[in-house]
Design a protein around this motif. Structure first.
Motif, PDB file in Angstrom:
ATOM      1  N   LEU A 195       0.847  -1.192   0.000  1.00 32.94           N
ATOM      2  CA  LEU A 195       0.000   0.000   0.000  1.00 32.94           C
ATOM      3  C   LEU A 195       0.883   1.242   0.000  1.00 32.94           C
ATOM      4  O   LEU A 195       1.895   1.287   0.701  1.00 32.94           O
ATOM      5  CB  LEU A 195      -0.907   0.011   1.249  1.00 32.94           C
ATOM      6  CG  LEU A 195      -1.779   1.248   1.486  1.00 32.94           C
ATOM      7  CD1 LEU A 195      -2.816   1.400   0.367  1.00 32.94           C
ATOM      8  CD2 LEU A 195      -2.484   1.161   2.844  1.00 32.94           C
ATOM      9  N   VAL A 196       0.481   2.233  -0.794  1.00 32.19           N
ATOM     10  CA  VAL A 196       1.162   3.532  -0.805  1.00 32.19           C
ATOM     11  C   VAL A 196       0.136   4.602  -0.427  1.00 32.19           C
ATOM     12  O   VAL A 196      -0.928   4.705  -1.052  1.00 32.19           O
ATOM     13  CB  VAL A 196       1.760   3.863  -2.184  1.00 32.19           C
ATOM     14  CG1 VAL A 196       2.406   5.254  -2.168  1.00 32.19           C
ATOM     15  CG2 VAL A 196       2.774   2.803  -2.595  1.00 32.19           C
ATOM     16  N   LEU A 197       0.464   5.372   0.615  1.00 30.20           N
ATOM     17  CA  LEU A 197      -0.365   6.530   1.004  1.00 30.20           C
ATOM     18  C   LEU A 197       0.315   7.762   0.435  1.00 30.20           C
ATOM     19  O   LEU A 197       1.391   8.163   0.903  1.00 30.20           O
ATOM     20  CB  LEU A 197      -0.490   6.621   2.525  1.00 30.20           C
ATOM     21  CG  LEU A 197      -1.121   5.406   3.216  1.00 30.20           C
ATOM     22  CD1 LEU A 197      -1.130   5.600   4.736  1.00 30.20           C
ATOM     23  CD2 LEU A 197      -2.537   5.163   2.717  1.00 30.20           C
ATOM     24  N   MET A 198      -0.295   8.357  -0.598  1.00 31.08           N
ATOM     25  CA  MET A 198       0.393   9.353  -1.424  1.00 31.08           C
ATOM     26  C   MET A 198      -0.260  10.733  -1.329  1.00 31.08           C
ATOM     27  O   MET A 198      -1.415  10.925  -1.714  1.00 31.08           O
ATOM     28  CB  MET A 198       0.365   8.898  -2.894  1.00 31.08           C
ATOM     29  CG  MET A 198       1.054   9.834  -3.866  1.00 31.08           C
ATOM     30  SD  MET A 198       2.800   9.464  -4.085  1.00 31.08           S
ATOM     31  CE  MET A 198       2.688   7.962  -5.066  1.00 31.08           C
ATOM     32  N   ASP A 199       0.493  11.702  -0.792  1.00 27.78           N
ATOM     33  CA  ASP A 199       0.025  13.091  -0.831  1.00 27.78           C
ATOM     34  C   ASP A 199       0.022  13.536  -2.290  1.00 27.78           C
ATOM     35  O   ASP A 199       0.932  13.205  -3.052  1.00 27.78           O
ATOM     36  CB  ASP A 199       0.966  13.979  -0.006  1.00 27.78           C
ATOM     37  CG  ASP A 199       0.479  15.416   0.069  1.00 27.78           C
ATOM     38  OD1 ASP A 199      -0.747  15.611   0.029  1.00 27.78           O
ATOM     39  OD2 ASP A 199       1.317  16.326   0.172  1.00 27.78           O
ATOM     40  N   VAL A 249      -3.360   5.128  -2.395  1.00 21.47           N
ATOM     41  CA  VAL A 249      -4.443   5.925  -1.832  1.00 21.47           C
ATOM     42  C   VAL A 249      -3.998   7.383  -1.804  1.00 21.47           C
ATOM     43  O   VAL A 249      -2.929   7.704  -1.272  1.00 21.47           O
ATOM     44  CB  VAL A 249      -4.815   5.444  -0.414  1.00 21.47           C
ATOM     45  CG1 VAL A 249      -5.858   6.378   0.216  1.00 21.47           C
ATOM     46  CG2 VAL A 249      -5.343   4.014  -0.466  1.00 21.47           C
ATOM     47  N   ALA A 250      -4.813   8.263  -2.380  1.00 19.09           N
ATOM     48  CA  ALA A 250      -4.490   9.697  -2.424  1.00 19.09           C
ATOM     49  C   ALA A 250      -4.774  10.340  -1.068  1.00 19.09           C
ATOM     50  O   ALA A 250      -5.775  10.044  -0.418  1.00 19.09           O
ATOM     51  CB  ALA A 250      -5.300  10.380  -3.507  1.00 19.09           C
ATOM     52  N   ILE A 251      -3.875  11.227  -0.660  1.00 17.59           N
ATOM     53  CA  ILE A 251      -4.056  12.022   0.561  1.00 17.59           C
ATOM     54  C   ILE A 251      -4.138  13.482   0.138  1.00 17.59           C
ATOM     55  O   ILE A 251      -3.225  13.992  -0.518  1.00 17.59           O
ATOM     56  CB  ILE A 251      -2.876  11.844   1.541  1.00 17.59           C
ATOM     57  CG1 ILE A 251      -2.563  10.361   1.760  1.00 17.59           C
ATOM     58  CG2 ILE A 251      -3.174  12.552   2.856  1.00 17.59           C
ATOM     59  CD1 ILE A 251      -3.627   9.602   2.493  1.00 17.59           C
ATOM     60  N   THR A 301     -10.078   6.670  12.158  1.00 16.58           N
ATOM     61  CA  THR A 301     -11.072   5.678  11.750  1.00 16.58           C
ATOM     62  C   THR A 301     -11.018   5.442  10.252  1.00 16.58           C
ATOM     63  O   THR A 301     -11.054   4.294   9.786  1.00 16.58           O
ATOM     64  CB  THR A 301     -12.485   6.145  12.152  1.00 16.58           C
ATOM     65  OG1 THR A 301     -12.521   6.372  13.558  1.00 16.58           O
ATOM     66  CG2 THR A 301     -13.528   5.114  11.778  1.00 16.58           C
ATOM     67  N   ALA A 302     -10.919   6.533   9.470  1.00 18.21           N
ATOM     68  CA  ALA A 302     -10.860   6.395   8.007  1.00 18.21           C
ATOM     69  C   ALA A 302      -9.579   5.684   7.579  1.00 18.21           C
ATOM     70  O   ALA A 302      -9.595   4.841   6.664  1.00 18.21           O
ATOM     71  CB  ALA A 302     -10.946   7.775   7.363  1.00 18.21           C
ATOM     72  N   LEU A 303      -8.452   5.990   8.225  1.00 20.99           N
ATOM     73  CA  LEU A 303      -7.192   5.339   7.899  1.00 20.99           C
ATOM     74  C   LEU A 303      -7.264   3.843   8.194  1.00 20.99           C
ATOM     75  O   LEU A 303      -6.801   3.011   7.390  1.00 20.99           O
ATOM     76  CB  LEU A 303      -6.053   5.986   8.688  1.00 20.99           C
ATOM     77  CG  LEU A 303      -4.669   5.346   8.518  1.00 20.99           C
ATOM     78  CD1 LEU A 303      -4.205   5.416   7.077  1.00 20.99           C
ATOM     79  CD2 LEU A 303      -3.649   6.008   9.439  1.00 20.99           C
ATOM     80  N   ILE A 304      -7.856   3.498   9.332  1.00 24.17           N
ATOM     81  CA  ILE A 304      -7.971   2.086   9.703  1.00 24.17           C
ATOM     82  C   ILE A 304      -8.815   1.326   8.691  1.00 24.17           C
ATOM     83  O   ILE A 304      -8.512   0.168   8.341  1.00 24.17           O
ATOM     84  CB  ILE A 304      -8.554   1.966  11.129  1.00 24.17           C
ATOM     85  CG1 ILE A 304      -7.463   2.351  12.145  1.00 24.17           C
ATOM     86  CG2 ILE A 304      -9.075   0.567  11.422  1.00 24.17           C
ATOM     87  CD1 ILE A 304      -7.957   2.458  13.562  1.00 24.17           C
ATOM     88  N   GLN A 305      -9.867   1.958   8.189  1.00 25.40           N
ATOM     89  CA  GLN A 305     -10.700   1.314   7.173  1.00 25.40           C
ATOM     90  C   GLN A 305      -9.894   1.031   5.913  1.00 25.40           C
ATOM     91  O   GLN A 305     -10.045  -0.028   5.285  1.00 25.40           O
ATOM     92  CB  GLN A 305     -11.907   2.203   6.861  1.00 25.40           C
ATOM     93  CG  GLN A 305     -12.926   2.282   7.989  1.00 25.40           C
ATOM     94  CD  GLN A 305     -14.030   3.282   7.710  1.00 25.40           C
ATOM     95  OE1 GLN A 305     -13.964   4.058   6.757  1.00 25.40           O
ATOM     96  NE2 GLN A 305     -15.056   3.285   8.560  1.00 25.40           N
ATOM     97  N   VAL A 306      -9.022   1.969   5.526  1.00 29.94           N
ATOM     98  CA  VAL A 306      -8.173   1.774   4.351  1.00 29.94           C
ATOM     99  C   VAL A 306      -7.174   0.643   4.592  1.00 29.94           C
ATOM    100  O   VAL A 306      -6.967  -0.228   3.733  1.00 29.94           O
ATOM    101  CB  VAL A 306      -7.437   3.083   3.996  1.00 29.94           C
ATOM    102  CG1 VAL A 306      -6.296   2.828   3.019  1.00 29.94           C
ATOM    103  CG2 VAL A 306      -8.409   4.090   3.413  1.00 29.94           C
TER     104      VAL A 306
END
Length: 664
Positions: free
Chosen positions: A454-458, A483-485, A513-518
């Protein structure tokens, strides 16, 4: 009463003057009052002595013509409508004088016809319309000046309030000052009251300028009401009042609203209830109201009831008007600027509802308001529970996953914070500061056989943006979930990012909560094991220690031209374990940054030699990783901050609690 129209006639022929004056004197409604002059010089003198509604101007005045006179009147700032009179009709003359600024053009033979009177009336109507336009422009300019003044006032007041509240907090924390606690508490309470009045004034200014916007989020209603109860219950107890918060019906577990503004309305109403109640109780209730007509929606209804002094029936409507207070309340010495209820009414309206009040003088009041909670048709309904958080939320916070996550953000503090939240769910974390480094990290990891899951990408970063980095990854046939940030919230943004190819979208600030769902969606859930953070390529154990330990001291540069405020912030941060250096100007800040490395910069927007935003850009060029936090007496434009990659700002006065949140 018959109107009197004041006319200046500029005419060098006496016979024509008598002809015009005789006709106008016979008019009954309106009546005309005529002043006669024979040339432009006398006309200017007449205009300077008295005001006129309209000017009748002969086309030929000896050596002058109407175009010359119009230019002279214009150069003297005279803007009365001018109707040109001439001996014979000429289309070319007509066009010439109209271009020169005349209101209309008539032949002298038309003076005794209905057209003459219509022309006079139309000229004055056009003038009235122009006057109204000018007045509107003046009002707009005055409003702009007022908004600018209030913004400046807010800045100037917040700076000394920073010192008043900050040093008082430090004195209250010192056990050596226990004997002065009562006096210090009075100073602190009144300082906070002054700050609340200032906030009300600025809120009202934004509302009147239509600049106040909502920031809607999905929130747990029971948890939200628990917070409100916790905040206000102590104030009620201090006055010996009982306070209750209940639900009158089953309520949705989650709603969509602006929690900050909803909390502001509730706290304002509850504070008023406590303030104006000496004995008895204050009750808060919430319930769901059904649709009132086809196509309507379910709404949330909040009520705040008290057993206080109440209000006379003829005063109930006035209390929602800005700056209005009831005289009996003023005599009771309860104070206030009279803005709270006006602000509450506007906020409730923006949240899709209405506010009203019922009151019996001497017995108490009930304030009721509704809001649009979003689509709650599929929401689980429950009784309000102030003690136990939602079981579903509690379970999600215990998520235990395995997998490798790459966090990409140009702000180190945001990378650390996000990494801390991800690591709490036991995933392995690595970092990249821009799109290029993210691309290199992902491709290298795949080559080495340890791909990221997983990549969390600004999406807004220097060197290479998140969108460009995603496109580059897909060109290399890399199918890792991205996932776009984003901190932006414009309508349709989420869908546009999904159309670009992102797998999901998270907003800033990231809600846990939203991060945990992802994480639950894209990583593999595993049995709970002992906590163990794995060290990964490109990330030292020291970096992880900093993420896990919120008390790790940081090196901070405080850029503030007010010496008292700067020393206070330095003192507060030093007490929290940070190493702090002060710069009182932009040049001093840049010189200090060229010789030292800093984790964070607290930057005032108004400096003697620099605009704070211009200085922020230069700071970024010197130290790209530094976390800039704007500290100012006025709210910065979010678009300006976004351009500079600045994620955090705080309004003065800055308290020790604010600093603890900023540097946790």
């Amino acid at each position: 009463m018959t109107d009197i129209i004041r006319v200046l006639l500029i005419e060098d022929d006496e016979d024509d003057y008598f002809l015009t004056a005789d006709y106008l004197s016979q008019c009954e409604d309106p009546k005309f009052q005529i002043t006669w002059v024979t040339n432009s010089a006398h006309a200017v003198k007449a205009f300077n002595k008295k005001s006129f509604d309209i000017c009748l101007l002969d086309y030929i005045l000896g050596a002058e013509n109407a175009v010359d006179v119009l230019e002279i009147l214009k150069s003297n700032g005279i803007s009365v409508p001018v109707v040109i009179l001439t001996g014979q009709s000429d289309i070319q003359i007509d066009e010439m004088v109209m271009r020169a600024g005349a209101a209309d053009y008539l032949t002298k033979s038309e003076i005794e016809t209905p057209r003459f009177m219509r022309t006079m009336r139309y000229a004055m109507v056009r003038r009235e319309i122009e006057n109204e336009r000018i007045e509107r422009h003046k009002v707009e300019q005055q409003n702009k000046a007022k908004d600018k003044f209030l913004a400046h006032l807010g800045h100037e007041l917040r700076t000394p309030l920073t010192s008043i509240l900050g040093y008082t907090e430090l004195l209250l924390d010192d056990v050596a000052n226990d004997r002065l606690n009562q006096e210090l508490s009075i100073i602190h309470t009144n300082g906070k009251h002054l700050l609340s009045l200032l906030n009300d004034l600025l809120d009202m200014s934004r509302i009147m300028a239509n600049k106040l916007e909502l920031s809607q989020k999905v929130i747990n209603l029971s948890s939200f009401m628990t917070d409100v109860h916790s905040l206000m219950n102590l104030a009620a107890k201090d006055k010996g009042l009982k306070m209750s918060v209940v639900s009158e019906s089953l309520i949705p577990e989650m709603i969509r609203t602006d929690p900050t503004r909803l909390r502001q309305v509730l706290i304002n109403l509850i504070s008023n209830a406590v303030k104006f109640t000496d004995t008895g109780h204050v009750g808060v209730s919430v319930e769901v109201t059904p649709p009132k007509y086809p196509g309507d929606i379910e709404r949330l209804l909040f009520k705040v009831k008290d057993t206080g002094i109440g209000m006379p029936p003829d005063k109930l409507e006035d209390i929602f008007h800005p700056f209005e207070q009831i005289e009996d309340v003023m005599r009771a010495n309860h104070g206030g600027a009279g803005l709270g209820l006006a602000i509450s009414r506007e906020l409730v309206s923006k949240m899709g509802g209405n506010i009203s009040v019922e009151s019996v003088f001497g017995k108490g009041s009930v304030f009721s308001f509704t809001i649009d909670p979003g689509d709650i048709s599929q929401q689980h309904r429950e009784q309000l529970n102030l003690a136990v958080p939602s079981s579903r939320t509690a379970q999600t916070l215990m998520l235990h996953v395995s997998g490798r996550v790459l966090i990409v953000d140009d702000l180190r503090e945001i990378r650390r914070l996000t990494g801390h939240m991800v690591s709490q769910c036991h995933a392995t974390v690595a970092y990249a500061e821009n799109g290029v480094k993210a691309l290199e990290a992902v491709l290298m990891a795949e080559q080495e056989g340890h791909p990221f899951h997983l990549v969390l990408m600004d999406i807004h970063m220097p060197v290479m943006s998140g969108i460009d980095a995603l496109k580059a990854l897909r060109k290399h046939n890399c199918n890792v979930a991205v996932v776009a940030i984003t901190a932006a919230s414009r309508k349709g943004l989420k869908q546009s990012l999904l159309d670009e190819g992102f797998d999901d979208v998270l907003g800033k600030p990231i809600e846990k909560t939203a991060l945990i769902q992802v994480l639950d969606k894209y990583l593999i859930s595993t049995p709970v094991e002992a906590d163990n953070l794995l060290e990964v390529e490109g990330t030292s154990q020291q970096e992880f220690d900093k993420v896990d330990n919120p008390n790790t001291g940081k090196k901070v540069l405080v850029v503030e031209d007010d010496h008292d405020a700067a020393e206070l912030v330095q003192l507060l941060l030093t007490h929290q374990g940070h190493d702090v250096i002060i710069a009182h100007s932009g040049k001093e800040a840049l010189d200090t940054l060229s010789d030292n490395y800093f984790d964070s910069v607290l930057l005032d927007l108004t400096l003697p030699d620099y605009s704070g935003l211009d200085l922020a850009a230069e700071i970024k060029s010197l130290q790209t990783d530094v976390d800039i936090i704007i500290v100012s007496g006025r709210e910065p434009d979010p678009k300006d901050l976004q351009k500079l990659g600045i994620q955090q700002s705080v309004l003065k006065p800055v308290s020790k609690d604010d600093l603890q949140v900023l540097f946790r």
